[in-house]
Design an enzyme around this catalytic site. Sequence first.
Site, PDB file in Angstrom:
ATOM      1  N   GLU A 125      12.798 -18.638  -5.764  1.00  0.00           N
ATOM      2  CA  GLU A 125      11.437 -18.718  -6.279  1.00  0.00           C
ATOM      3  C   GLU A 125      11.262 -20.192  -7.033  1.00  0.00           C
ATOM      4  O   GLU A 125      11.445 -20.334  -8.257  1.00  0.00           O
ATOM      5  CB  GLU A 125      11.024 -17.550  -7.241  1.00  0.00           C
ATOM      6  CG  GLU A 125      11.016 -16.244  -6.692  1.00  0.00           C
ATOM      7  CD  GLU A 125       9.950 -15.359  -7.179  1.00  0.00           C
ATOM      8  OE1 GLU A 125       9.216 -14.762  -6.628  1.00  0.00           O
ATOM      9  OE2 GLU A 125      10.155 -15.286  -8.539  1.00  0.00           O
ATOM     10  N   GLU A 170       9.884 -16.217 -15.244  1.00  0.00           N
ATOM     11  CA  GLU A 170       9.332 -15.700 -16.198  1.00  0.00           C
ATOM     12  C   GLU A 170      10.005 -15.095 -17.673  1.00  0.00           C
ATOM     13  O   GLU A 170       9.578 -15.382 -18.675  1.00  0.00           O
ATOM     14  CB  GLU A 170       8.210 -14.958 -15.866  1.00  0.00           C
ATOM     15  CG  GLU A 170       7.061 -15.513 -15.021  1.00  0.00           C
ATOM     16  CD  GLU A 170       6.018 -14.502 -13.874  1.00  0.00           C
ATOM     17  OE1 GLU A 170       6.496 -13.564 -14.114  1.00  0.00           O
ATOM     18  OE2 GLU A 170       5.592 -15.551 -13.183  1.00  0.00           O
ATOM     19  N   HIS A 206      14.055 -13.424 -13.229  1.00  0.00           N
ATOM     20  CA  HIS A 206      12.885 -13.954 -12.897  1.00  0.00           C
ATOM     21  C   HIS A 206      12.639 -14.958 -13.762  1.00  0.00           C
ATOM     22  O   HIS A 206      13.090 -15.138 -15.116  1.00  0.00           O
ATOM     23  CB  HIS A 206      11.932 -12.958 -12.942  1.00  0.00           C
ATOM     24  CG  HIS A 206      10.585 -13.365 -12.319  1.00  0.00           C
ATOM     25  ND1 HIS A 206       9.640 -14.237 -12.971  1.00  0.00           N
ATOM     26  CD2 HIS A 206      10.080 -13.059 -10.917  1.00  0.00           C
ATOM     27  CE1 HIS A 206       8.634 -14.402 -12.008  1.00  0.00           C
ATOM     28  NE2 HIS A 206       9.053 -13.887 -10.953  1.00  0.00           N
ATOM     29  N   SER A 230       3.637 -17.744  -4.339  1.00  0.00           N
ATOM     30  CA  SER A 230       2.413 -17.953  -3.585  1.00  0.00           C
ATOM     31  C   SER A 230       2.473 -17.469  -2.170  1.00  0.00           C
ATOM     32  O   SER A 230       1.829 -18.028  -1.179  1.00  0.00           O
ATOM     33  CB  SER A 230       1.739 -19.146  -3.732  1.00  0.00           C
ATOM     34  OG  SER A 230       1.546 -19.812  -5.073  1.00  0.00           O
ATOM     35  N   ASN A 232       6.203  -7.910  -6.540  1.00  0.00           N
ATOM     36  CA  ASN A 232       6.565  -7.932  -8.039  1.00  0.00           C
ATOM     37  C   ASN A 232       5.203  -7.703  -8.675  1.00  0.00           C
ATOM     38  O   ASN A 232       4.473  -8.845  -8.634  1.00  0.00           O
ATOM     39  CB  ASN A 232       7.125  -9.090  -8.417  1.00  0.00           C
ATOM     40  CG  ASN A 232       7.614  -9.219  -9.672  1.00  0.00           C
ATOM     41  OD1 ASN A 232       7.141  -8.413 -10.720  1.00  0.00           O
ATOM     42  ND2 ASN A 232       7.827 -10.566 -10.204  1.00  0.00           N
ATOM     43  N   TRP A 233       4.861  -6.712  -9.185  1.00  0.00           N
ATOM     44  CA  TRP A 233       3.518  -6.603  -9.964  1.00  0.00           C
ATOM     45  C   TRP A 233       3.313  -7.165 -11.388  1.00  0.00           C
ATOM     46  O   TRP A 233       2.142  -7.349 -11.809  1.00  0.00           O
ATOM     47  CB  TRP A 233       3.179  -4.996 -10.274  1.00  0.00           C
ATOM     48  CG  TRP A 233       2.882  -4.278  -8.685  1.00  0.00           C
ATOM     49  CD1 TRP A 233       2.693  -4.681  -7.392  1.00  0.00           C
ATOM     50  CD2 TRP A 233       2.240  -2.801  -8.528  1.00  0.00           C
ATOM     51  NE1 TRP A 233       1.923  -3.975  -6.461  1.00  0.00           N
ATOM     52  CE2 TRP A 233       2.276  -2.773  -7.406  1.00  0.00           C
ATOM     53  CE3 TRP A 233       2.418  -1.743  -9.696  1.00  0.00           C
ATOM     54  CZ2 TRP A 233       1.581  -1.599  -6.831  1.00  0.00           C
ATOM     55  CZ3 TRP A 233       1.898  -0.604  -8.897  1.00  0.00           C
ATOM     56  CH2 TRP A 233       1.777  -0.407  -7.930  1.00  0.00           C
ATOM     57  N   LYS A 234       4.351  -7.580 -11.769  1.00  0.00           N
ATOM     58  CA  LYS A 234       4.539  -8.248 -13.087  1.00  0.00           C
ATOM     59  C   LYS A 234       3.923  -7.165 -13.990  1.00  0.00           C
ATOM     60  O   LYS A 234       3.828  -6.030 -13.976  1.00  0.00           O
ATOM     61  CB  LYS A 234       3.792  -9.752 -12.979  1.00  0.00           C
ATOM     62  CG  LYS A 234       4.482 -10.607 -11.945  1.00  0.00           C
ATOM     63  CD  LYS A 234       4.156 -11.941 -11.736  1.00  0.00           C
ATOM     64  CE  LYS A 234       4.983 -12.705 -11.131  1.00  0.00           C
ATOM     65  NZ  LYS A 234       4.660 -13.871 -10.917  1.00  0.00           N
ATOM     66  N   GLY A 254       4.147 -12.009  -5.441  1.00  0.00           N
ATOM     67  CA  GLY A 254       3.352 -11.498  -6.781  1.00  0.00           C
ATOM     68  C   GLY A 254       2.099 -10.854  -6.592  1.00  0.00           C
ATOM     69  O   GLY A 254       1.876  -9.965  -5.922  1.00  0.00           O
ATOM     70  N   GLY A 255       0.982 -11.905  -6.856  1.00  0.00           N
ATOM     71  CA  GLY A 255      -0.375 -11.468  -6.845  1.00  0.00           C
ATOM     72  C   GLY A 255      -0.612 -10.947  -5.563  1.00  0.00           C
ATOM     73  O   GLY A 255      -1.567  -9.748  -5.815  1.00  0.00           O
ATOM     74  N   GLY A 258       2.145 -18.404  -8.497  1.00  0.00           N
ATOM     75  CA  GLY A 258       1.036 -18.010  -9.336  1.00  0.00           C
ATOM     76  C   GLY A 258       0.196 -19.304  -9.396  1.00  0.00           C
ATOM     77  O   GLY A 258      -0.752 -19.202 -10.036  1.00  0.00           O
TER      78      GLY A 258
HETATM   79  O1  LIG Z   1       6.888 -14.637  -9.182  1.00  0.00           O
HETATM   80  C1  LIG Z   1       6.842 -14.255  -8.070  1.00  0.00           C
HETATM   81  C2  LIG Z   1       7.189 -13.113  -7.421  1.00  0.00           C
HETATM   82  O2  LIG Z   1       8.222 -12.721  -8.228  1.00  0.00           O
HETATM   83  C3  LIG Z   1       5.565 -14.908  -7.197  1.00  0.00           C
HETATM   84  O3  LIG Z   1       4.290 -14.723  -7.647  1.00  0.00           O
HETATM   85  P1  LIG Z   1       2.948 -15.188  -6.706  1.00  0.00           P
HETATM   86  O4  LIG Z   1       3.265 -14.569  -5.368  1.00  0.00           O
HETATM   87  O5  LIG Z   1       1.746 -14.581  -7.617  1.00  0.00           O
HETATM   88  O6  LIG Z   1       3.028 -16.790  -6.773  1.00  0.00           O
END
Ligand SMILES: O=C(CO)COP(=O)(O)O
Length: 248
Positions: A166, A96, A94, A212, A9-11, A233-234, A172
């Site tokens: 999640e 967010e 999600h 993470s 997930n590149w956000k 994510g990251g 993050g």
């Molecule tokens: O929200 C996430 C994937 O959708 C997780 O993000 P991180 O891997 O950066 O913690």
Amino acid sequence: MRIPFIAGNWKMFKTGREVVTFAEDFKKLYQDTDVRTAVCAPYVYLGLLKNLFSGTKIKVGAQNAFYEDEGAFTGEVSVKMLEDLGVDYCIIGHSERRQYFGETDEIVNKKLKRLLAGPITPILCVGENLQQREKEEQYLVVRDQLIWALSGITPQQAAKIVIAYEPVWAIGTGKTATPQQAEDMCEFIRNAVEALYGEEVADQVVIQYGGSVKPANATDIMDMPNIDGALVGGASLNASDFMEIIDF
Ligand SMILES: O=C(CO)COP(=O)(O)O
């Protein structure tokens, strides 16, 4: 037999040039593995990524979609448009989006229903925040999110959904849930699906952990019996880190 599924997930990251560089690097590293792989990118890059990954097994996903097919909804992108583009997956609910864009369980349910009416596989996110975990309410929270999201969904449709657990406090933050904490919730989710739809559907549903996930912890997480994959994510922004996770 559930096939492992790792999605990035590149956000809201990367420029067009960075997308091309990532795709070139990733294609070189990507081995023909049995692990299903997808990159969920911002809308503006989905067409580009479909082209860059054509001829490979790497799939492309969106991070959101609106449930109406068309209309006066300035700024929205419909599931129908994503279908037209040949997008394979779409993340919905999600944390967010729930936190910053007022996405409610009812909206998540409408999006899920619209996605399930077509070929795109939904990745439904659920998870508790830190306060809820501290009050030991995580199971109640996740159960409610699931019941709301799955309302009116048939067993055949439910079997197609990917569910991503999640925990918000692990996103993050560098704080991963321990593999056992993640497993406990993923097992709870599978049992909840079984209570709603029966054992056959529960056995088929793919459940991911997200929060993470890094090359260093991917193996321990993926070893858990009820965890079939990861939503990353990251670490998915970097081609070699993402590949290391896929190679768990
Ligand atoms: O929200 C996430 C994937 O959708 C997780 O993000 P991180 O891997 O950066 O913690």
